[in-house]
Write an enzyme that holds these catalytic residues in place. Structure first.
Site, PDB file in Angstrom:
ATOM      1  N   GLY A  50     -17.793 -44.742 -84.029  1.00 44.61           N
ATOM      2  CA  GLY A  50     -16.858 -43.644 -83.786  1.00 44.61           C
ATOM      3  C   GLY A  50     -17.665 -42.395 -83.539  1.00 44.61           C
ATOM      4  N   GLU A  51     -17.364 -41.363 -84.292  1.00 43.54           N
ATOM      5  CA  GLU A  51     -18.078 -40.094 -84.146  1.00 43.54           C
ATOM      6  C   GLU A  51     -18.546 -39.674 -85.533  1.00 43.54           C
ATOM      7  OE1 GLU A  51     -18.541 -39.229 -80.918  1.00 43.54           O
ATOM      8  OE2 GLU A  51     -19.957 -37.895 -81.867  1.00 43.54           O
ATOM      9  N   SER A  52     -19.865 -39.726 -85.735  1.00 43.21           N
ATOM     10  CA  SER A  52     -20.384 -39.499 -87.083  1.00 43.21           C
ATOM     11  C   SER A  52     -20.070 -38.093 -87.597  1.00 43.21           C
ATOM     12  CB  SER A  52     -21.888 -39.771 -87.133  1.00 43.21           C
ATOM     13  OG  SER A  52     -22.568 -38.987 -86.180  1.00 43.21           O
ATOM     14  N   CYS A  81     -23.283 -48.202 -85.103  1.00 41.00           N
ATOM     15  CA  CYS A  81     -23.405 -47.027 -84.233  1.00 41.00           C
ATOM     16  C   CYS A  81     -23.237 -45.744 -85.068  1.00 41.00           C
ATOM     17  CB  CYS A  81     -22.433 -47.138 -83.071  1.00 41.00           C
ATOM     18  SG  CYS A  81     -22.909 -46.084 -81.707  1.00 41.00           S
ATOM     19  N   ARG A 108     -29.435 -39.305 -82.344  1.00 37.97           N
ATOM     20  CA  ARG A 108     -28.068 -39.499 -81.830  1.00 37.97           C
ATOM     21  C   ARG A 108     -28.049 -39.458 -80.305  1.00 37.97           C
ATOM     22  NH1 ARG A 108     -24.198 -35.370 -83.849  1.00 37.97           N
ATOM     23  NH2 ARG A 108     -22.683 -36.794 -82.941  1.00 37.97           N
ATOM     24  N   ILE A 130     -22.479 -47.833 -77.002  1.00 35.66           N
ATOM     25  CA  ILE A 130     -21.581 -46.754 -76.573  1.00 35.66           C
ATOM     26  C   ILE A 130     -22.079 -45.441 -77.167  1.00 35.66           C
ATOM     27  CG2 ILE A 130     -19.181 -45.950 -76.534  1.00 35.66           C
ATOM     28  CD1 ILE A 130     -18.375 -48.905 -77.195  1.00 35.66           C
ATOM     29  N   ARG A 131     -22.698 -44.629 -76.367  1.00 39.26           N
ATOM     30  CA  ARG A 131     -23.315 -43.373 -76.842  1.00 39.26           C
ATOM     31  C   ARG A 131     -24.078 -43.655 -78.152  1.00 39.26           C
ATOM     32  NH1 ARG A 131     -19.779 -39.337 -78.103  1.00 39.26           N
ATOM     33  NH2 ARG A 131     -21.419 -37.841 -77.760  1.00 39.26           N
ATOM     34  N   HIS A 166     -22.010 -52.106 -80.782  1.00 39.11           N
ATOM     35  CA  HIS A 166     -20.719 -52.602 -81.278  1.00 39.11           C
ATOM     36  C   HIS A 166     -20.593 -54.077 -80.911  1.00 39.11           C
ATOM     37  CE1 HIS A 166     -18.454 -48.667 -81.762  1.00 39.11           C
ATOM     38  NE2 HIS A 166     -19.505 -48.262 -81.089  1.00 39.11           N
ATOM     39  N   GLU A 168     -17.902 -55.762 -82.228  1.00 40.33           N
ATOM     40  CA  GLU A 168     -16.487 -56.081 -82.513  1.00 40.33           C
ATOM     41  C   GLU A 168     -15.607 -56.003 -81.269  1.00 40.33           C
ATOM     42  OE1 GLU A 168     -18.001 -53.331 -83.223  1.00 40.33           O
ATOM     43  OE2 GLU A 168     -16.664 -51.620 -82.960  1.00 40.33           O
TER      44      GLU A 168
HETATM   45  N1  GLN Z   1     -22.449 -40.819 -80.466  1.00 35.58           N
HETATM   46  C1  GLN Z   1     -21.768 -41.096 -81.688  1.00 35.58           C
HETATM   47  C2  GLN Z   1     -22.346 -40.270 -82.840  1.00 35.58           C
HETATM   48  O1  GLN Z   1     -23.280 -39.597 -82.658  1.00 35.58           O
HETATM   49  C3  GLN Z   1     -21.833 -42.568 -82.032  1.00 35.58           C
HETATM   50  C4  GLN Z   1     -21.084 -43.391 -80.979  1.00 35.58           C
HETATM   51  C5  GLN Z   1     -20.527 -44.685 -81.478  1.00 35.58           C
HETATM   52  O2  GLN Z   1     -20.333 -44.902 -82.675  1.00 35.58           O
HETATM   53  N2  GLN Z   1     -20.222 -45.562 -80.560  1.00 35.58           N
HETATM   54  O3  GLN Z   1     -21.855 -40.310 -83.924  1.00 35.58           O
END
Ligand code: GLN
Length: 186
Positions: A50-52, A81, A108, A130-131, A166, A168
């Protein structure tokens, strides 16, 4: 001792529900968890992608830091991630708070922006970056389970496992990584 492992996916933000079929395919029970009472009931934690930064804000807002740190000291944890970023000892780009469960530094968005997100195969299984962060300065005590373009992308030490990808999202259940995590809970 109950017959089924209960796996808690931290459900503050991010990709929570896609873990359910993987966990159930392994005969374990999926739990989306966000309160201390729910944390206490599970045998292991998945910190989802997700987004940390958002997860950190919500952990602070709901005052969950200390209770999570205490739970993580007692149970297996797998960070995916953004979750792997929360598990690292040191976070770069920019620096931010983390639980320091694994002796590693992560940068990151180390592969670039959203458009640079891609798939790759790990042990013949399709996974998504993913990013994703890039793992740097990995302590030799941490075992590398898979690499991509030479960088470690799946690592493990004791009861802690992290993947910068990921698994999942793939619709073949269960993923080898979920299986490895359930085995850690054995
Ligand atoms: N770019 C996100 C972060 O810095 C991580 C991306 C992800 O969990 N797929 O938290």
């Amino acid at each position: 001792m109950r017959d089924k492992k209960h796996i808690g996916v931290l459900a503050l933000q991010g990709a929570v529900q896609p873990h359910k079929p993987h966990i159930e395919a392994l005969g374990a029970e999926f739990r989306a968890v966000k309160t201390p009472a729910q944390f206490a009931e599970v045998d292991g934690f998945i910190l989802p992608g997700g987004e940390s930064t958002t997860m950190l804000k919500l952990i602070d807002r709901f005052d969950l830091w200390d209770v999570l740190a205490d739970e993580f000291s007692k149970k297996p944890v797998w960070g995916i991630c953004a979750g792997s970023i929360l598990m690292a000892e040191t976070v770069l780009n920019p620096t931010q708070k983390s639980f320091g469960l694994l002796p590693m530094t992560v940068e990151r968005n180390g592969y670039g922006r959203q458009v640079d997100s891609h798939h790759c195969a790990v042990d013949g299984y399709e996974v998504s970056l993913i990013r994703a962060p890039v793992i740097k300065n990995l302590d030799p005590s941490v075992e590398v389970l898979a690499r991509h373009e030479n960088d470690p992308i799946w690592v493990k030490k004791g009861q802690f496992m992290a993947s910068t990808f990921h698994p999942e999202m793939s619709l073949v259940f269960p993923s080898p990584m979920h299986k490895a995590f359930i085995d850690l809970n054995a």
